[in-house]
Every structure is written in C-alpha cells, then in structure tokens.
Design an enzyme around this catalytic site. Structure first.
Site, mmCIF file in Angstrom:
data_model
loop_
_atom_site.group_PDB
_atom_site.id
_atom_site.type_symbol
_atom_site.label_atom_id
_atom_site.label_comp_id
_atom_site.label_asym_id
_atom_site.label_seq_id
_atom_site.Cartn_x
_atom_site.Cartn_y
_atom_site.Cartn_z
ATOM 1 N N ALA A 224 0.829 -1.231 -0.089
ATOM 2 C CA ALA A 224 -0.076 -0.269 0.034
ATOM 3 C C ALA A 224 0.804 1.180 0.189
ATOM 4 O O ALA A 224 2.176 1.183 -0.027
ATOM 5 C CB ALA A 224 -0.882 0.051 1.329
ATOM 6 N N HIS A 225 0.256 2.549 -0.031
ATOM 7 C CA HIS A 225 1.014 3.573 -0.004
ATOM 8 C C HIS A 225 1.800 3.795 1.249
ATOM 9 O O HIS A 225 1.335 3.625 2.149
ATOM 10 C CB HIS A 225 -0.176 4.858 -0.402
ATOM 11 C CG HIS A 225 -1.044 5.056 0.920
ATOM 12 N ND1 HIS A 225 -2.276 4.169 0.893
ATOM 13 C CD2 HIS A 225 -1.015 5.582 1.999
ATOM 14 C CE1 HIS A 225 -2.735 4.508 2.128
ATOM 15 N NE2 HIS A 225 -2.260 5.576 2.809
ATOM 16 N N ASN A 226 2.958 4.735 0.859
ATOM 17 C CA ASN A 226 3.979 5.038 1.891
ATOM 18 C C ASN A 226 4.384 3.673 2.662
ATOM 19 O O ASN A 226 5.208 3.955 3.646
ATOM 20 C CB ASN A 226 3.360 6.017 2.562
ATOM 21 C CG ASN A 226 2.748 7.458 1.916
ATOM 22 O OD1 ASN A 226 1.885 7.552 1.769
ATOM 23 N ND2 ASN A 226 3.971 8.040 1.530
#
Length: 329
Positions: A224-226
């Site tokens: 997922a993001h980051n």
C-alpha cells in the site's frame, strides 16, 4: 576420478534426477548424494568437506547459494522480441532509451521516460511519463509502470505487476460519503529487486513508497501507499501491507500475512504464514498466528487447542460430579 578437473566443460545446470552429460548439479542435503553420484552430471556443487569421490566437486559453504550463483550464469538474457526497439512499439520523442536496451511490440513508452543500458522491456507494457529505469533491469510483458516511478538497476518486474497505482486513501464526511484523496507521491525501487507477477505497489500520498535494495517480493502481493521495505527483505505470495507500514532490513514475511497500517516490522524479524499483525514487531522477533503472537507462544496455544475436545469432556464430567455431590449433600 580427481575432485578437481580444469578441462571439464559445463553446458548447463540440472537436478540430480535429470542431469545429463555436461550438466552440473548440486547436493544441498546429504541424502541426495547417491543420486548425484549415479547421475550423468559432469560436476557437483557440494558443501565443503562433503566431496563425492566419483565426481569433480565444487566445494562451497552453502551448496544452495552456489547453485543460485551458477544458475545465473546459464540464464538466457536474450531479449524475447529481438534487440533494440520493436517497430510496433510506441516511443515518445522525449523519451531516452539507451541503444543497448530493448523494447517489445505494443509497448508504450511515455514522455521523458529513461531506460538504461541493457534493460529489457517486454511486449504490451506501459511506461507512463517520467518513469526512470536503471541498467540491466527487466520489465516483463504486460507490466504497467505508472508515472514518476523510479526503478533501479538489475531489477526484475514480472508480468501483470502494477507499480505506482493510486493508494487506497479516502476521507469520510459527516454524511458517510467517501471522498477520494489524490496521491502526489511516487514509488522508488532500488537495485537487485524482484517483484512478482500481478503484484501491486501503490504510490505514496505525499512521500514515496520505497522498496529497498535486494528486496524479493512474490506474486500477488499488495504493497500500500507509503510503505517502506528495508534492504534484503522478502515477502511471499498473497501478503498484504497496509499504508505506512515500515518493514526493516532482512525481514521475512510468509504467505498470506496481513498487516494493519502505521506499524514497524523490525530488522531480521520473521512473520509466519497467515499471520494477522496488528502491532509492531521487534527486531529479530518471530511471530505467527491471528492475532500474531510470539512464535513459541503460538505453538503452545496451537498445541493446547488440540486438547480442547478432551478437556471439554473432562469439564462436563466434573460438572456432573459437582451436581451429583450437591444433590446428595
């Protein structure tokens, strides 16, 4: 036959069972020594001190590592669709493709894309604007590399992977409606990384999603993001990492493990298959189970669960005895 023969010609590598003349094989476990001895292999990779007198032997500390290194020497790195840029590829005029790189048919290379020396891009790939790819990297057919993604050298991204897709970020207003949060970050992937087929790596919301050097990611993994993954970590199939998870260096994550967001997975840690990880994991720790607990604790819990049917019978019998004593009292 001597254990060292400089004039032995090796044509490939094979298992002991299927090795033919000219093939080198390996013995990672002593129980396979007899198979290697009776095979037609011209040489055997063995652990130091475990030579097979009938065969020329390549002694190493770890035969499996030796096998991996030798196997790379025989890997075919010829571009699948021929050298250079295929006539049916679409290359934007502003893109920079090294003369030694190859691009397959149907692939779209967008504006300001950079493809380094000896890199190979398969058929029907999409490289969106401002993508940067280092040297000797392989992008397999059907992969999608979204805008602004940075990929290092000697990295492999297999078919169906999507790198740089939007993260799953939404706010919810007072009426319960979701409001999408645009992603302004990108994905940065280091050198010597492997990313499996149909794996997805989301771009960061503001800061980048980072995959460190030497990371190995299996098929069907969701990053997922980051998320940040430290150097030389490995993640097996169907694992899912929620936003802003930070994985340390040399961590091992087994298949179907799931992680809540914003937790730390320490250096040299191990997460078992199907683990549900809701808390940070200390460096060097081993956890498994749902919810994830320390490995040996979970083993004892599992062992105790196996005795629950008998324990239930005993409890029922004790209850009956207690009731009998009450009634007779």
């Amino acid at each position: 036959m001597p254990n060292g023969c400089a004039d032995v010609e090796v044509a490939g590598i094979s298992s002991p069972e299927s090795a033919s003349e000219g093939m080198v094989t390996f013995v990672s476990d002593a129980k396979y020594a007899d198979k290697a001895k009776s095979s037609a292999a011209c040489a055997v990779i063995v652990k130091k001190g475990s030579v097979i007198p009938e065969k020329p032997c390549l002694e190493t500390d770890d035969p499996y590592v030796g096998y991996a290194l030798v196997a790379q020497l025989f890997e075919d790195v010829t571009p699948l669709f021929g050298a250079g840029i295929h006539p049916q590829a679409h290359i934007d005029r502003s893109a920079s493709v090294d003369s030694s790189a190859s691009v397959g048919p149907g692939t779209v290379v967008g504006p300001n894309v950079k493809i380094g020396a000896n890199s190979r891009v398969g058929a029907n790939c999409v490289l969106e604007p401002d993508v940067s790819i280092g040297e000797s990297t392989r992008i397999d057919s059907g992969a999608v590399i979204r805008y602004g993604t940075v990929i290092g050298s000697r990295t492999v991204i297999q078919s169906g992977a999507v790198i740089g897709s939007d993260g799953f970020g939404n706010a919810r207003d007072k009426d319960g409606k979701f409001i999408r949060i645009p992603c302004f970050g990108n994905v940065v992937i280091g050198d010597y990384v492997d990313i499996g087929a149909c794996t997805t790596v989301d771009r960061g919301n503001i800061e980048p999603t980072i995959i460190g050097n030497g990371v190995k990611i299996d098929n069907l993994v969701q990053i997922a993001h980051n998320v940040t993954i430290g150097d030389d970590s490995a993640i097996a199939a169907q694992a899912g990492l929620s936003g802003s998870v930070r994985v340390g260096k040399r961590a091992i994550i087994a298949g179907q493990a799931g992680f809540v967001g914003h937790i730390d997975i320490g250096d040299d840690s191990f997460v078992g298959a199907k683990a549900g990880v809701s808390k940070s994991v200390e460096p060097g720790a081993k956890v498994t189970g749902y919810p994830a607990r320390e490995f040996m604790v979970m083993r004892r819990i599992d062992a105790a669960c196996n005795h629950l049917p008998d324990l239930l019978k005993e409890v029922r019998a004790l209850r009956a005895d207690v009731e009998s004593l009450k009634n007779n009292g």
